[in-house]
Write a protein that holds these residues in place. Sequence first.
Motif, PDB file in Angstrom:
ATOM      1  N   UNK A  61       0.841  -1.193   0.000  1.00 37.58           N
ATOM      2  CA  UNK A  61       0.000   0.000   0.000  1.00 37.58           C
ATOM      3  C   UNK A  61       0.877   1.243   0.000  1.00 37.58           C
ATOM      4  N   UNK A  62       0.352   2.370  -0.503  1.00 38.36           N
ATOM      5  CA  UNK A  62       1.140   3.610  -0.471  1.00 38.36           C
ATOM      6  C   UNK A  62       1.494   4.003   0.959  1.00 38.36           C
ATOM      7  N   UNK A  63       2.693   4.500   1.149  1.00 38.39           N
ATOM      8  CA  UNK A  63       3.082   5.005   2.474  1.00 38.39           C
ATOM      9  C   UNK A  63       2.746   6.483   2.602  1.00 38.39           C
ATOM     10  N   UNK A  64       2.580   7.151   1.459  1.00 41.72           N
ATOM     11  CA  UNK A  64       2.145   8.545   1.440  1.00 41.72           C
ATOM     12  C   UNK A  64       1.282   8.747   0.196  1.00 41.72           C
ATOM     13  N   UNK A  65       0.299   9.637   0.288  1.00 41.07           N
ATOM     14  CA  UNK A  65      -0.478  10.003  -0.885  1.00 41.07           C
ATOM     15  C   UNK A  65      -0.727  11.505  -0.888  1.00 41.07           C
ATOM     16  N   UNK A  66      -0.772  12.055  -2.086  1.00 41.24           N
ATOM     17  CA  UNK A  66      -1.152  13.462  -2.274  1.00 41.24           C
ATOM     18  C   UNK A  66      -2.200  13.486  -3.370  1.00 41.24           C
ATOM     19  N   UNK A  67      -3.240  14.261  -3.166  1.00 43.73           N
ATOM     20  CA  UNK A  67      -4.387  14.201  -4.072  1.00 43.73           C
ATOM     21  C   UNK A  67      -4.121  14.751  -5.460  1.00 43.73           C
ATOM     22  N   UNK A  68      -3.090  15.576  -5.635  1.00 51.05           N
ATOM     23  CA  UNK A  68      -2.913  16.193  -6.937  1.00 51.05           C
ATOM     24  C   UNK A  68      -1.468  16.603  -7.210  1.00 51.05           C
ATOM     25  N   UNK A  69      -0.929  16.078  -8.312  1.00 48.65           N
ATOM     26  CA  UNK A  69       0.408  16.474  -8.755  1.00 48.65           C
ATOM     27  C   UNK A  69       0.439  17.933  -9.175  1.00 48.65           C
ATOM     28  N   UNK A  70      -0.563  18.388  -9.916  1.00 50.59           N
ATOM     29  CA  UNK A  70      -0.550  19.770 -10.408  1.00 50.59           C
ATOM     30  C   UNK A  70      -0.649  20.756  -9.250  1.00 50.59           C
ATOM     31  N   UNK A  71      -1.416  20.414  -8.220  1.00 51.47           N
ATOM     32  CA  UNK A  71      -1.502  21.311  -7.066  1.00 51.47           C
ATOM     33  C   UNK A  71      -0.185  21.345  -6.299  1.00 51.47           C
ATOM     34  N   UNK A  72       0.512  20.222  -6.279  1.00 49.02           N
ATOM     35  CA  UNK A  72       1.821  20.200  -5.625  1.00 49.02           C
ATOM     36  C   UNK A  72       2.752  21.192  -6.313  1.00 49.02           C
ATOM     37  N   UNK A  73       2.712  21.245  -7.650  1.00 44.59           N
ATOM     38  CA  UNK A  73       3.528  22.211  -8.384  1.00 44.59           C
ATOM     39  C   UNK A  73       3.080  23.638  -8.115  1.00 44.59           C
ATOM     40  N   UNK A  74       1.788  23.830  -7.958  1.00 49.06           N
ATOM     41  CA  UNK A  74       1.260  25.179  -7.762  1.00 49.06           C
ATOM     42  C   UNK A  74       1.563  25.741  -6.379  1.00 49.06           C
ATOM     43  N   UNK A  75       1.610  24.876  -5.368  1.00 46.75           N
ATOM     44  CA  UNK A  75       1.649  25.370  -3.989  1.00 46.75           C
ATOM     45  C   UNK A  75       2.936  25.081  -3.238  1.00 46.75           C
ATOM     46  N   UNK A  76       3.811  24.243  -3.784  1.00 52.23           N
ATOM     47  CA  UNK A  76       5.026  23.874  -3.055  1.00 52.23           C
ATOM     48  C   UNK A  76       6.229  24.686  -3.523  1.00 52.23           C
ATOM     49  N   UNK A  77       7.212  24.821  -2.636  1.00 51.17           N
ATOM     50  CA  UNK A  77       8.486  25.395  -3.026  1.00 51.17           C
ATOM     51  C   UNK A  77       9.164  24.464  -4.032  1.00 51.17           C
ATOM     52  N   UNK A  78       9.873  25.056  -4.980  1.00 51.97           N
ATOM     53  CA  UNK A  78      10.488  24.264  -6.045  1.00 51.97           C
ATOM     54  C   UNK A  78      11.915  24.747  -6.292  1.00 51.97           C
ATOM     55  N   UNK A  79      12.835  23.806  -6.496  1.00 49.03           N
ATOM     56  CA  UNK A  79      14.220  24.156  -6.789  1.00 49.03           C
ATOM     57  C   UNK A  79      14.825  23.116  -7.720  1.00 49.03           C
ATOM     58  N   UNK A  80      15.885  23.507  -8.426  1.00 49.65           N
ATOM     59  CA  UNK A  80      16.574  22.609  -9.356  1.00 49.65           C
ATOM     60  C   UNK A  80      17.564  21.745  -8.585  1.00 49.65           C
TER      61      UNK A  80
END
Length: 199
Positions: free
Chosen positions: A170-189
């Motif tokens: 079973x998944x150990x973690x889940x997030x409802x939306x990949x696109x929302x993760x991009x919209x709301x999370x900090x991002x770095x290269x």
Amino acid sequence: MDADSGGTRRRRRTPGKATATFASAGMSDNQVDARVDRVVANLQAKGIEIRRANNLSVVQTLEQDANGTCPAFFRSLVSRYTYPQLEIGPLLMFASQGGRSSNDLSVAPFRDPILAQWMKTNRLLQIGRAVSRFYDPICLPLRGFNALSTKDPLRQFNHEAILQEEAEISPVETWNSWIELLEWSECSVVDSELDDSPE
């Protein structure tokens, strides 16, 4: 990001992507692409190098190898842009630059044959790894070829359970939306190559 009673982190639900038209899901191709374009513009404004490209053949090859159709928003991004390896909240997302490096989307999901076969059997596409547990795969669900979907939940799996071929995983973690993760999370290269060995 909210937490359920079991401590699993979740985000609000959001639409995802598919192959032809998304009228059945209440979204057009243009609406899907426009949302992705806004995300890209925000990342570019932060200095992240993302370039327009015609990568439809890259997506088609990826889907053929993975045996399914990618969610809409992810498909829109990969088919129209190239981008480096990115750390997005809990996700270390593979690059999509058309190269043969170990961190590229065309290579990384298929480097470990046991993980790759498990993903294919369970119709999942590994798009990256967990920042906290580096070898744990983080995946998007695939649909049947030409199946339409605007849902893009992310799931993290325990790599040790997969490699040990446990009966129920079973998944150990889940997030409802990949696109929302991009919209709301900090991002770095992230410049480093991926380590080929589990911890």
